[in-house]
Design an enzyme around this catalytic site. Structure first.
Site, PDB file in Angstrom:
ATOM      1  N   LYS A 176       0.863  -1.168   0.000  1.00  0.00           N
ATOM      2  CA  LYS A 176       0.000   0.000   0.000  1.00  0.00           C
ATOM      3  C   LYS A 176       0.904   1.224   0.000  1.00  0.00           C
ATOM      4  O   LYS A 176       1.393   1.657   1.034  1.00  0.00           O
ATOM      5  CB  LYS A 176      -0.912  -0.004   1.237  1.00  0.00           C
ATOM      6  CG  LYS A 176      -2.244   0.772   1.076  1.00  0.00           C
ATOM      7  CD  LYS A 176      -2.088   2.258   0.788  1.00  0.00           C
ATOM      8  CE  LYS A 176      -1.651   3.034   2.019  1.00  0.00           C
ATOM      9  NZ  LYS A 176      -1.595   4.517   1.724  1.00  0.00           N
ATOM     10  N   SER A 229       4.942   8.628  10.212  1.00  0.00           N
ATOM     11  CA  SER A 229       5.043   9.468  11.402  1.00  0.00           C
ATOM     12  C   SER A 229       4.851   8.623  12.655  1.00  0.00           C
ATOM     13  O   SER A 229       4.237   7.546  12.631  1.00  0.00           O
ATOM     14  CB  SER A 229       3.993  10.575  11.358  1.00  0.00           C
ATOM     15  OG  SER A 229       2.689  10.024  11.502  1.00  0.00           O
ATOM     16  N   CYS A 284      13.318  11.140   7.130  1.00  0.00           N
ATOM     17  CA  CYS A 284      13.351  10.763   8.542  1.00  0.00           C
ATOM     18  C   CYS A 284      14.774  10.783   9.084  1.00  0.00           C
ATOM     19  O   CYS A 284      14.978  10.726  10.295  1.00  0.00           O
ATOM     20  CB  CYS A 284      12.717   9.389   8.755  1.00  0.00           C
ATOM     21  SG  CYS A 284      13.629   8.044   7.988  1.00  0.00           S
ATOM     22  N   GLU A 384       8.696  17.123  15.024  1.00  0.00           N
ATOM     23  CA  GLU A 384       9.284  16.768  13.744  1.00  0.00           C
ATOM     24  C   GLU A 384       8.579  17.587  12.665  1.00  0.00           C
ATOM     25  O   GLU A 384       7.426  17.327  12.324  1.00  0.00           O
ATOM     26  CB  GLU A 384       9.120  15.273  13.452  1.00  0.00           C
ATOM     27  CG  GLU A 384       9.797  14.882  12.144  1.00  0.00           C
ATOM     28  CD  GLU A 384       9.587  13.431  11.766  1.00  0.00           C
ATOM     29  OE1 GLU A 384      10.440  12.879  11.049  1.00  0.00           O
ATOM     30  OE2 GLU A 384       8.561  12.850  12.172  1.00  0.00           O
TER      31      GLU A 384
END
Length: 499
Positions: A176, A229, A284, A384
């Site tokens: 996905k 996340s 990231c 973040e």
């Protein structure tokens, strides 16, 4: 303006021919233009795809390692041959510049090369005569159907962290991809069919939360690999494990770069700019917090500011240094953090909101942004941001800098810049972070090591690729075997002994 292209699912190697009840738009971030209309999968469609994968898995799991390896080598060659076209798809839907996109595909290619060694990686152990006439040996076997749920920021590399190893180990895969930029992943999935992978072993379903939840709760999905996340990673881990699945969920980050007074400040400034603003900060592993040990902060900030002034932001196809953010909503969210940093008292050294952009007037642009004198209590430090915003935090000592990093709830990546080998060795042992760079700003491990952080950057205890990836996509089994000598006979009801 051109007509948007329909983007749909890839099931058993074929484009889905049905009619979607729901769709979403895919944009070119450099122009703001809608370039695609994406079919979103329903729960029922996800179930059909999983059933297809389950049926295909039975034959693939019984396929010899020699034949699996042939498919892997062919896939690797096809990916190498088509990497520029796939990079162009990434730039068109994500926005990162072409060189960066090509580098992303190349890092994914490295994992495919690692997976080509699967006969060695799955080799078990054997102990002859562990007891008299008793042999013991181990093996690793595939799980079944596994799901990979990947993020928008690396639409090719992150799926490639998992899929080649999962397939090499004998599993079937349902991917996905992010609904923001799915085309690169679909193109890669088509290469598997071209490489000779049996139909149904590799499938792509596009979707949003409905598709994700369907994968997390489906009884025939045995394992889930996720990158995204931290709040969503936590949700994926809790939901998947509650439904009996093996889950590796890699979450967010707030990566620090500690610069000691003895460091080469030109090298550190280059590294801060490269790691802070590459891929528009949508990594990231991006350095978003630079921790400067006094008295070097003033000089280091000036060097970074000077380098930022040479960067060109715009359309990733035009030779720019940095492209747009992935969506207008995300661009506005990052700009909101710049507003908050000003309101909370940080010093705005370079304001990316005021840049001139070499791209469409409706593109999702925000230039590189630099804050100084950032405090721990500010949102630009705590959150973040996932955008081109670099925050400089000033500390008075190595110990204060280390404490700052270890107190952060994230533990994905970090770096130290110094010419002191003793300080570097001390840092790599003491810092509570999963991936550490010494004079290397983006310490992403090579494919035969494993990728993953600590604390709120990872849910589950298995990292991506490397031997941890092989173990994640297989189950261990130990066999104890005795073949009796024809002369042996008689009954013995005593407990077997290791004699």
């Amino acid at each position: 303006m051109s007509t948007p292209t329909r983007i749909t699912h890839l099931i058993a190697g074929e484009a889905w021919s049905g009619t979607a009840e729901r769709t979403s738009e895919v944009f070119n971030p450099a122009t703001g233009e809608v370039t695609g209309v994406l079919d979103l999968a329903s729960t029922d469609l996800v179930g059909e795809v999983v059933a297809t994968a389950r049926q295909a898995w039975e034959g693939w799991a019984d396929t010899s390692l020699a034949k699996r390896t042939q498919v892997l080598f062919t896939f690797r060659e096809l990916l190498e041959r088509n990497k520029k076209e796939i990079a162009a798809l990434i730039t068109a839907e994500h926005g990162k510049v072409l060189d960066d996109a090509l580098g992303e595909v190349t890092r994914g290619l490295e994992v495919a090369e690692f997976a080509c060694g699967i006969p060695h990686l799955l080799r078990g152990g054997f102990s002859e005569n562990a007891s008299t006439n008793v042999d013991v040996y181990s093996m690793r076997q595939p799980l079944g159907v596994v799901a990979v749920i990947s993020p928008f920021n690396f639409p090719a590399m992150v799926p490639m962290w998992f899929i080649p190893i999962a397939i090499a180990c004998g599993n079937a895969v349902v991917l996905k991809p992010s609904e923001k930029d799915p085309s690169a992943a679909i193109a890669i999935a088509k290469l598997w069919s071209e490489a000779g992978l049996p139909a149904g072993v590799m499938n792509v379903v596009n979707g949003d939360k409905e598709a994700v939840d369907a994968l997390l709760t489906h009884p025939d999905i045995k394992a889930v690999s996720f990158v995204g996340s931290t709040p969503i990673a936590h949700y994926v881990y809790d939901t998947g494990t509650a439904h009996g699945k093996r889950v590796q969920a890699l979450g967010g980050a707030k990566n620090h770069m500690l610069v000691l007074p003895d460091a080469d400040l030109d090298l550190a400034a280059d590294a801060a700019v490269n790691s802070g603003f590459g891929s528009a900060g949508e990594r990231c592993m991006a350095i978003s917090a630079l921790v400067a040990v006094e008295p070097i902060a003033d000089e280091l900030v000036e060097k970074i500011k000077d380098r930022m002034g040479k960067l060109r932001t715009g359309d990733g196809t035009k030779g720019c240094d940095m492209g747009p953010l992935v969506t207008r909503a995300h661009r506005d969210k990052v700009a909101g953090y710049v507003d908050a940093g000003l309101e909370q008292g940080a010093t705005l050294v370079v304001d990316g909101r005021d840049d001139e952009f070499d791209g469409g007037a409706d593109g999702f642009f925000l230039g590189p942004t630099l804050f100084d004198n950032v405090g721990r209590d500010m949102t630009i430090y705590q959150d973040e941001i996932f955008g081109p915003v670099l925050s400089v935090v000033r500390v008075q000592s190595y110990d204060e800098g280390l404490e700052l990093i270890n107190a952060n709830p994230y533990g994905n990546g970090t770096a130290i810049f110094t010419n002191d080998g003793g300080a570097a060795r001390r840092f790599q042992r003491q810092v509570e972070v999963g991936m550490v760079g010494v004079n290397v700003p983006i310490p992403v491990p090579v494919s035969y090591y494993s990728f993953g952080g600590w604390k709120n950057s990872l849910f589950g205890d298995t990292h991506a690729h490397g031997m941890e990836g092989v173990h994640f996509f297989t189950r261990g089994k130990v066999v104890t075997s005795r073949w009796l000598d024809p002369s042996h006979g008689g009954l013995n009801l005593g407990f077997p002994q290791n004699t």
